[in-house]
Each structure stands twice: as structure tokens, then as C-alpha cells.
Motif scaffolding. Structure first.
Motif, PDB file in Angstrom:
ATOM      1  N   LYS A  12      -6.534  21.248 -30.951  1.00 18.93           N
ATOM      2  CA  LYS A  12      -7.542  20.348 -30.368  1.00 18.93           C
ATOM      3  C   LYS A  12      -8.510  19.921 -31.471  1.00 18.93           C
ATOM      4  CE  LYS A  12     -10.865  19.737 -26.616  1.00 18.93           C
ATOM      5  NZ  LYS A  12     -10.377  18.359 -26.389  1.00 18.93           N
ATOM      6  N   VAL A  13      -8.658  18.599 -31.631  1.00 19.31           N
ATOM      7  CA  VAL A  13      -9.498  18.030 -32.686  1.00 19.31           C
ATOM      8  C   VAL A  13     -10.596  17.189 -32.055  1.00 19.31           C
ATOM      9  CG1 VAL A  13      -9.529  16.618 -34.781  1.00 19.31           C
ATOM     10  CG2 VAL A  13      -7.480  17.956 -34.221  1.00 19.31           C
ATOM     11  N   ILE A  14     -11.812  17.302 -32.575  1.00 19.12           N
ATOM     12  CA  ILE A  14     -12.934  16.485 -32.120  1.00 19.12           C
ATOM     13  C   ILE A  14     -13.619  15.874 -33.337  1.00 19.12           C
ATOM     14  CG2 ILE A  14     -14.602  18.395 -32.112  1.00 19.12           C
ATOM     15  CD1 ILE A  14     -15.807  17.147 -29.559  1.00 19.12           C
ATOM     16  N   VAL A  15     -14.102  14.634 -33.195  1.00 17.43           N
ATOM     17  CA  VAL A  15     -14.805  13.944 -34.278  1.00 17.43           C
ATOM     18  C   VAL A  15     -16.233  13.685 -33.830  1.00 17.43           C
ATOM     19  CG1 VAL A  15     -14.902  11.869 -35.717  1.00 17.43           C
ATOM     20  CG2 VAL A  15     -12.683  12.828 -35.077  1.00 17.43           C
ATOM     21  N   VAL A  16     -17.208  14.020 -34.693  1.00 17.92           N
ATOM     22  CA  VAL A  16     -18.611  13.724 -34.406  1.00 17.92           C
ATOM     23  C   VAL A  16     -19.136  12.827 -35.516  1.00 17.92           C
ATOM     24  CG1 VAL A  16     -18.993  15.855 -33.128  1.00 17.92           C
ATOM     25  CG2 VAL A  16     -19.463  15.810 -35.575  1.00 17.92           C
TER      26      VAL A  16
ATOM     27  N   ASP B 103     -11.444  13.485 -28.956  1.00 15.08           N
ATOM     28  CA  ASP B 103     -12.777  13.097 -28.492  1.00 15.08           C
ATOM     29  C   ASP B 103     -13.608  12.615 -29.677  1.00 15.08           C
ATOM     30  OD1 ASP B 103     -12.331  13.732 -25.827  1.00 15.08           O
ATOM     31  OD2 ASP B 103     -12.928  15.821 -26.098  1.00 15.08           O
ATOM     32  N   LEU B 104     -14.354  11.535 -29.494  1.00 14.47           N
ATOM     33  CA  LEU B 104     -15.224  10.983 -30.527  1.00 14.47           C
ATOM     34  C   LEU B 104     -16.647  10.932 -29.990  1.00 14.47           C
ATOM     35  CD1 LEU B 104     -15.893   9.572 -33.175  1.00 14.47           C
ATOM     36  CD2 LEU B 104     -14.973   7.456 -32.233  1.00 14.47           C
ATOM     37  N   LEU B 105     -17.534  11.743 -30.578  1.00 13.85           N
ATOM     38  CA  LEU B 105     -18.940  11.778 -30.191  1.00 13.85           C
ATOM     39  C   LEU B 105     -19.726  10.962 -31.199  1.00 13.85           C
ATOM     40  CD1 LEU B 105     -19.304  15.605 -29.402  1.00 13.85           C
ATOM     41  CD2 LEU B 105     -18.576  13.769 -27.868  1.00 13.85           C
ATOM     42  N   GLU B 106     -20.259   9.798 -30.776  1.00 12.66           N
ATOM     43  CA  GLU B 106     -20.980   8.913 -31.685  1.00 12.66           C
ATOM     44  C   GLU B 106     -22.485   9.037 -31.486  1.00 12.66           C
ATOM     45  OE1 GLU B 106     -18.781   5.010 -32.608  1.00 12.66           O
ATOM     46  OE2 GLU B 106     -18.326   5.389 -30.493  1.00 12.66           O
ATOM     47  N   GLY B 107     -23.224   8.786 -32.580  1.00  9.05           N
ATOM     48  CA  GLY B 107     -24.670   8.872 -32.518  1.00  9.05           C
ATOM     49  C   GLY B 107     -25.176  10.297 -32.418  1.00  9.05           C
ATOM     50  N   VAL B 108     -24.350  11.253 -32.831  1.00  9.92           N
ATOM     51  CA  VAL B 108     -24.715  12.674 -32.756  1.00  9.92           C
ATOM     52  C   VAL B 108     -24.501  13.312 -34.129  1.00  9.92           C
ATOM     53  CG1 VAL B 108     -24.333  14.879 -31.600  1.00  9.92           C
ATOM     54  CG2 VAL B 108     -23.948  12.747 -30.354  1.00  9.92           C
ATOM     55  N   ALA B 109     -25.573  13.782 -34.757  1.00 14.97           N
ATOM     56  CA  ALA B 109     -25.481  14.394 -36.076  1.00 14.97           C
ATOM     57  C   ALA B 109     -25.267  15.899 -35.963  1.00 14.97           C
ATOM     58  CB  ALA B 109     -26.764  14.125 -36.866  1.00 14.97           C
TER      59      ALA B 109
ATOM     60  N   THR C  12      -8.005  12.018 -41.134  1.00 15.63           N
ATOM     61  CA  THR C  12      -7.801  13.471 -41.113  1.00 15.63           C
ATOM     62  C   THR C  12      -7.545  13.948 -39.692  1.00 15.63           C
ATOM     63  OG1 THR C  12      -9.289  13.724 -43.016  1.00 15.63           O
ATOM     64  CG2 THR C  12      -8.804  15.693 -41.733  1.00 15.63           C
ATOM     65  N   ALA C  13      -8.378  13.503 -38.759  1.00 17.88           N
ATOM     66  CA  ALA C  13      -8.237  13.921 -37.361  1.00 17.88           C
ATOM     67  C   ALA C  13      -6.903  13.472 -36.775  1.00 17.88           C
ATOM     68  CB  ALA C  13      -9.395  13.353 -36.539  1.00 17.88           C
ATOM     69  N   VAL C  14      -6.547  12.216 -36.999  1.00 19.44           N
ATOM     70  CA  VAL C  14      -5.301  11.674 -36.456  1.00 19.44           C
ATOM     71  C   VAL C  14      -4.089  12.378 -37.071  1.00 19.44           C
ATOM     72  CG1 VAL C  14      -3.844   9.604 -36.382  1.00 19.44           C
ATOM     73  CG2 VAL C  14      -6.282   9.439 -35.838  1.00 19.44           C
ATOM     74  N   SER C  15      -4.131  12.629 -38.371  1.00 20.58           N
ATOM     75  CA  SER C  15      -2.998  13.280 -39.048  1.00 20.58           C
ATOM     76  C   SER C  15      -2.734  14.667 -38.486  1.00 20.58           C
ATOM     77  CB  SER C  15      -3.281  13.372 -40.555  1.00 20.58           C
ATOM     78  OG  SER C  15      -3.427  12.096 -41.132  1.00 20.58           O
ATOM     79  N   ILE C  16      -3.800  15.425 -38.233  1.00 18.08           N
ATOM     80  CA  ILE C  16      -3.637  16.782 -37.684  1.00 18.08           C
ATOM     81  C   ILE C  16      -3.160  16.717 -36.241  1.00 18.08           C
ATOM     82  CG2 ILE C  16      -4.861  18.893 -37.020  1.00 18.08           C
ATOM     83  CD1 ILE C  16      -6.726  18.397 -39.433  1.00 18.08           C
ATOM     84  N   ALA C  17      -3.815  15.889 -35.436  1.00 23.14           N
ATOM     85  CA  ALA C  17      -3.487  15.839 -34.008  1.00 23.14           C
ATOM     86  C   ALA C  17      -2.086  15.303 -33.757  1.00 23.14           C
ATOM     87  CB  ALA C  17      -4.522  14.979 -33.274  1.00 23.14           C
ATOM     88  N   GLN C  18      -1.639  14.344 -34.548  1.00 20.29           N
ATOM     89  CA  GLN C  18      -0.297  13.796 -34.349  1.00 20.29           C
ATOM     90  C   GLN C  18       0.778  14.809 -34.715  1.00 20.29           C
ATOM     91  OE1 GLN C  18       0.893   9.596 -35.255  1.00 20.29           O
ATOM     92  NE2 GLN C  18       2.093  10.525 -36.894  1.00 20.29           N
TER      93      GLN C  18
END
Length: 411
Positions: free
Chosen positions: A36-40, A135-141, A24-30
């Protein structure tokens, strides 16, 4: 309550860094670099690299991944499914008659599906996301979110908050965000669990997938690269728990009874796991500034291998709606915009949920008259080329009003 630190404003926050969330993130950003898209993601960093499973990726999803610039990296590790056979028998039957066969191509040189290692799929999408500046924020709920007329505030467990126009929940079938949004589900449990493992065998599978309908549920053998196959084995939950707890010798003996010796001696490679199976359908797919995709919107039985592919359809459809709305100067998080996505995906999802439910109930039993009827039905379909072609296109994700990405077109 402690004061939150603002991270700044973005256009889209995607919660969940699985395949559907990343797609979803890649499809929108491309398609719309201005957004601006961010993934958590709540999972700790590196968890995805330990996933030894594989998934069936339909032809339409392969077209989408190719359009997103990921498939060339994933393809060398994927195994094409060149044909498929369906049988219906008991475990003790000495012969398993083949009732239905499918050619594995939707067009010349294009298989209807590939078996793809989950690690390769996730890695390809992550690499593309990084290239697009996501941006990909991992380990963050996500702790909570508050939707308002001008946007949504997403509060994270690390004490920070993100302002956005749209929040997309891709956090799985037990979605916490869906619950936070107050969206109810229709759910029932099948009393079954799916055992998943990988087996090595002596002889090549030649790209053939097999589905055996056994009294406890379907037993699917799906080809992987080399002399290996992925097993998706449905059993009553109590029996599945017993099998998982058994030692390797007992487990492999039970597995061999179902797998057979057509490919020679077999041995289990890597861990074996079991997941409870049920049907979960969200009553709503959207709310103000909020949308569900993937398993957060629908969890179905794996009997048709369509769960992940439904999720890719969600990703492609939502991206198309969001990108086109932004091009028209509309608010991408407005409810009237998001309802376009909901209308597009609701019928297809409910239809697939009902189909898999009926198939599971019809084939996961040992009732003699019903077995006779379903075997006659399978045999009739096998003798009707046009109907078989229709089913192949359905399985490949190419039937109906597919989003552009699933047709291999740019948004």
C-alpha cells in the motif's frame, strides 16, 4: 502537543507529488499491488496544472513511462528531438560555427529524447496513480517523522499521522525532509540563474535542439510541438534578474540576439522565470526507513539536461530494490535493504554532478586559449562516430547498469 489522529498503516509514504515522487509510487504499486502506497504533497491542489514549462525526457525515461502505462497518454503532446547541434561563440559574433552534431536516434524510430509539457507528464502519472489505488493527499505537509525498529511514524500538518515501513523524500532540492533526517549536503552556488520561457517562431524547427555556449553560460533551444521552442538561458544572476524585470520589448530584443533569426520572427509565449543554479549532492541517500530520490538527493546544472532523468533513475532503482526485497520477505525499510539502492545510485549521481560542474566551468567563460582547446575537442568528437554514439547513449540514459524499468522491462 496535540494528540495526532492515526490514519492507519501503509507500506510506503512518498512525500512530494512531482514527477519523481509520483513515478516512485506508481513503480512500486504497479509491480507489487500488495504494497500500500500513499503520496502526500505540501503544494495546494491544482498547482501542477498551472505549470507551462516543458522537460527533456530521455529515451530510457520514455521506456519507463511506457512500461508504467503513462506514455501513450503523454506522447501526443511530446515533441521528439530529431537532432542536436552545439556551437561556441560570443553574443556579438556574426557567425556561429557548428562544432558538434548529434543524430537524434538511439535506435531506428526511437529518438534519444522528447520535449514533454510538465502538465502532461504530471497528469499522466496522476491518472495512473489513481488507477492503482494510490491515495494522494494534497496541501498537506510532513511536520516531522520518527523512525523506529518496526516502522516510521509520519506526522502531517493536518494533525494526522501515518504509520509506514518506508518514507521516501521527493520534496525537491531544498528538501525539508532531508534536513529532518539530519542528512548533510555538499553545495556550491554558480552565481548563475537559468531563465526559462517558451517562444513562438515563424518557421518550423524540424525537431532540432541547439545548445550555444556563450560566455555567461549555455543557451539551449529545445523543440516543442508546433512552431514553438523552450528556452533554457543561463546568465549571471544579476543579469538574469535584470532581464526578468525588463519589459517585453527589451527582453525579446535580448533574447533575439541569442536565438537569432533562423526561424523568423520570435515572440515570448507565457511567463518567463529564473531559478538560481548550483550543485547540491546529499552526503547520504538513505537513513533507517528513509530514502531520498530526485532533486532531494541531487541538484545539478541543466547544461546536460539530465536532472529530471537522474530522478527517474532513482525512482526505478528504488522501486526495484523495494519490490525485490518484499518478494524475498525482507523488511523494505531496513537500512541494509535501502543501502542497496544507495550503492546503486551514488556513483552515477556523483559522476553526473562532477561532469556537469566541469562542463559549466569549462564553457561558461570567454578565456581565449580555453575556448580554442574546447572547440578543437568538440570538433574531434564530431569526427569520431563511436564516441558520439557513446555520448548519445549516455544522454538517452541507456548506458551502464540501468534499472529494469529504464530498459522497458517490468520489475
Amino acid at each position: 502537543m496535540a494528540k495526532m489522529t492515526k490514519r492507519g498503516r501503509v507500506d510506503v509514504v512518498v512525500a512530494g507529488a512531482g514527477y519523481v515522487g509520483l513515478a516512485t509510487a506508481v513503480s512500486i504499486a504497479q509491480a507489487r499491488p500488495a504494497l500500500k502506497v500513499i503520496v502526500v504533497d505540501a503544494a495546494p491542489p491544482g498547482v501542477w496544472q498551472r505549470d507551462g514549462r516543458a522537460s527533456a525526457i530521455a529515451a530510457a525515461a520514455c521506456r519507463m513511462l511506457s512500461q508504467l502505462g503513462c506514455w501513450d497518454e503523454i506522447a501526443p503532446q511530446a515533441q521528439a528531438i530529431t537532432d542536436m547541434v552545439v556551437t561556441d561563440s560570443r553574443t556579438s559574433d556574426p557567425v556561429r560555427p557548428v562544432f558538434l552534431t548529434f543524430d537524434g536516434e538511439v535506435s531506428t524510430g526511437e529518438p534519444f529524447a522528447h520535449m514533454t509539457p510538465n502538465k502532461a507528464l504530471n497528469g499522466g502519472l496522476r491518472r495512473r496513480a489513481a488507477e492503482l489505488g494510490i491515495d494522494l493527499l494534497e496541501g498537506v505537509a510532513v511536520e516531522r517523522f520518527d523512525a523506529g525498529p518496526a516502522g516510521v511514524t509520519v506526522a502531517l500538518a493536518d494533525g494526522t499521522a501515518i504509520e509506514a515501513s518506508l518514507l521516501v523524500a521527493a520534496d525537491g532540492v531544498k528538501s525539508r525532509l532531508r534536513d529532518m533526517a539530519g542528512i548533510k549536503t555538499v553545495h556550491w552556488d554558480y552565481g548563475q540563474s537559468g531563465i526559462v520561457c517558451t517562444v513562438k517562431h515563424e518557421r518550423p524547427h524540424n525537431g532540432r535542439a541547439e545548445e550555444h555556449f556563450l560566455p555567461a553560460g549555455p543557451f539551449a533551444t529545445l523543440p516543442l510541438t508546433g512552431n514553438r521552442s523552450s528556452i533554457v538561458w543561463t546568465e549571471r544572476t544579476e543579469e538574469a534578474e535584470r532581464l526578468i524585470a525588463e519589459d517585453d520589448i527589451v527582453f525579446e530584443t535580448e533574447l533575439e540576439l541569442r536565438f537569432g533569426l533562423k526561424l523568423g520572427e520570435i515572440s515570448v509565449e507565457g511567463p518567463r522565470r529564473a531559478w538560481p543554479l548550483g550543485l547540491t549532492l546529499a552526503r547520504e541517500f538513505v537513513a533507517p526507513r528513509f530514502a531520498l530520490v530526485g532533486d532531494a538527493a541531487h541538484g545539478i546544472h541543466p547544461i546536460a539536461g539530465q536532472g529530471l532523468n537522474l530522478g527517474f533513475k532513482d525512482a526505478a532503482a528504488l522501486a526495484e530494490v523495494v519490490v525485490e526485497a518484499d518478494r524475498l520477505g525482507e523488511d523494505i525499510g531496513a537500512l541494509d535493504v535501502l543501502e542497496r539502492y544507495a550503492r546503486w545510485r551514488r556513483f552515477d549521481t556523483v559522476q553526473m554532478g562532477i561532469t556537469t560542474d566541469v562542463l559549466n566551468r569549462m564553457f561558461s567563460n570567454d578565456f581565449g586559449p580555453l575556448r580554442a582547446v574546447r572547440d578543437i575537442g568538440l570538433g574531434m568528437v564530431d569526427r569520431m562516430p563511436r564516441l558520439k554514439e557513446f555520448f548519445i547513449r549516455q544522454a538517452a540514459g541507456l548506458a551502464g547498469e540501468a534499472p529494469r524499468l529504464l530498459r522497458g522491462e517490468a520489475i
